[in-house]
Design an enzyme around this catalytic site. Sequence first.
Site, short mmCIF file in Angstrom:
data_model
loop_
_atom_site.label_atom_id
_atom_site.label_comp_id
_atom_site.label_asym_id
_atom_site.label_seq_id
_atom_site.Cartn_x
_atom_site.Cartn_y
_atom_site.Cartn_z
N ARG A 123 0.85 -1.20 0.00
CA ARG A 123 0.00 0.00 0.00
C ARG A 123 0.88 1.24 0.00
O ARG A 123 1.82 1.33 0.79
CB ARG A 123 -0.89 -0.02 1.24
CG ARG A 123 -1.93 1.08 1.30
CD ARG A 123 -2.74 0.97 2.59
NE ARG A 123 -3.52 -0.24 2.64
CZ ARG A 123 -3.92 -0.83 3.79
NH1 ARG A 123 -3.59 -0.30 4.95
NH2 ARG A 123 -4.63 -1.93 3.76
N CYS A 165 -7.45 -10.91 0.48
CA CYS A 165 -7.42 -10.59 1.91
C CYS A 165 -7.59 -11.85 2.76
O CYS A 165 -8.57 -12.59 2.59
CB CYS A 165 -8.52 -9.59 2.26
SG CYS A 165 -8.55 -9.22 4.02
FE1 SF4 Z 1 -10.94 -5.31 5.10
FE2 SF4 Z 1 -12.30 -7.44 5.97
FE3 SF4 Z 1 -12.56 -6.61 3.48
FE4 SF4 Z 1 -10.32 -7.78 4.27
S1 SF4 Z 1 -12.36 -8.71 4.13
S2 SF4 Z 1 -10.48 -5.98 2.99
S3 SF4 Z 1 -10.13 -6.96 6.35
S4 SF4 Z 1 -13.17 -5.49 5.35
#
Ligand code: SF4
Length: 567
Positions: free
Chosen positions: A71, A436
Amino acid sequence: MSAPEPAKPTHNEVIKTAIPTLAGNIAATMADPAADRFSEDDQQFIKFHGIYQQDDRDLRKTGKKYMMMIRGRIPGGVMTSAQWITFDNLATQYGNNTLRLTTRQSIQFHGVLLSGLGALIKKINESLLSTLAACGDVNRNITASPTPAHTRARELVYTDSVRLAEALAPQTKAYHSIWIDGVQLKLDDPAHKDFVDPLYGRTYLPRKFKAGLVIPPVNDMDIFTNDLGFIAIVEGDQLLGYNLAVGGGMGRSHGNVQTFPRLADVIGFLPPEKVIEVAKAVLTIHRDFGDRTNRKHARLKYVLEERGTDWMRDEVNRRTGFALGPVRPYEFTTTGDLYGWHRAVDGSLFLTLFVETGRIKDVPGHTQKTALRQVAEQFPHIEFRLSANQNVILANVPERDRAGITALLAGHGVKVDNQASILHAAAMACPSLPTCGLGLAESERMLPGLIDRIEKLGGEIGLGGEEIIIRSTGCPNGCARPYMAEIAFVGKAPGRYQLWFGGNASGTRLNRVFKDTIKEADVEAELRPVLTRWKNERQPGERFGDFAARVLWPEQAAAATPQPTAN
Ligand code: SF4
């Protein structure tokens, strides 16, 4: 009976204390040609360097493919054309050939292998941007209103964002040593083991810290979601000062009512010259009073919730040695971006381009990534600005360039008028799967299709053309600020979401849980009754979020869904 043992500091606190330069063993891993990932502890240290270790979750059945998310730290989201070209090149060369705009005016690279990490970060620094403190238990990227349509004071507010970013940056030399000089700090070197950051100390903050500056009446920064917010008080083009907002934050955990989203409280007014002093006071209050024994309870918002706004104001006053003044009047009317071409207050033009879920990429018929790169190459004097709504603004455009830019974009299928339908234009999604590690359900890959379905449903009910702010996240952490949306889908499990209703257009009200779990496949069945009711029972011009907040809560209370917050 003996007193209970005091709670122990978290493991993150232990490792920060042990290696206060935040160097970890990152350099050793980078020097190992066989390495494809960082150790567990280093995964915490690399966050301070702007890096998350991830793996491609689509491939987990066949084995883990490690990759990094990087980032940028881009104060106020402002980039030169040359910096844009650098980021575009890096995404192509080392990432997954996309640029992911974040909700904090930054850019993320996804899918970077360890082998490309060093070169990527070095080139970002050579472009005079950084990744230091883009993640981690420190002040993150400072946001600032990017739209030049309303007041010349925006330049002053942006300048303050840059000054704040410098003043709140950690001073460790490890980042430079590892990524720029390519040398390894010796762990027993006194300069390393005895390091104390002048602002953060040896253990930095208990958790992340988010700060932003906003210019009413446009709340495009969702300012109340920040730990620290400065609300500019402007008369004409003059910046009189800022109202201080403290203690906002989105993150929560499913099933844990001790965690909740919270709006910042507005606690006083300060003149512009006090911005850095006040920011340091608030940040060090978090440093000194935040919970270091439980990372789910470690944000500044819990300090404020438990000690109150009077205590916070007194503590800020005590640390700065001057008294915050009474809050000045202000009003927010919208959180949205001004799409299309518009005139800036200095007479130049700016163009806001819609970026679906913040992902700049090339797809057949819509080669937005190539289009923006060519704009940067052919119009090097213009500025690229990122919005906190995941869009991009081309600013400082002379009148003579308008037609050329419009034509260039059109050649890549990128429109400047009617860029997206009203629901798509107001929506945001976090990345979630497949990158993620915390994602419980799809978000970015799911939301556009879901919005198409909701638009179809709205058409059937007779609600076509009505704006509703819809946001989705793959987990309750809230990266896309779902708890401010009129309708939010917060991931619980594959294909299952918590449904939230009731945010407002000005970003001043939290929404609430309407249903604890719904299936994505059932969205039409879940929304049809309530949207129909909105159509039939709304007051003139009443938005869906306002209707929900006015009418739906009694039913919700009867459903006995745990409510983490009340507002
Ligand atoms: Fe953020 Fe949760 Fe989305 Fe991952 S899954 S980007 S931690 S909101």
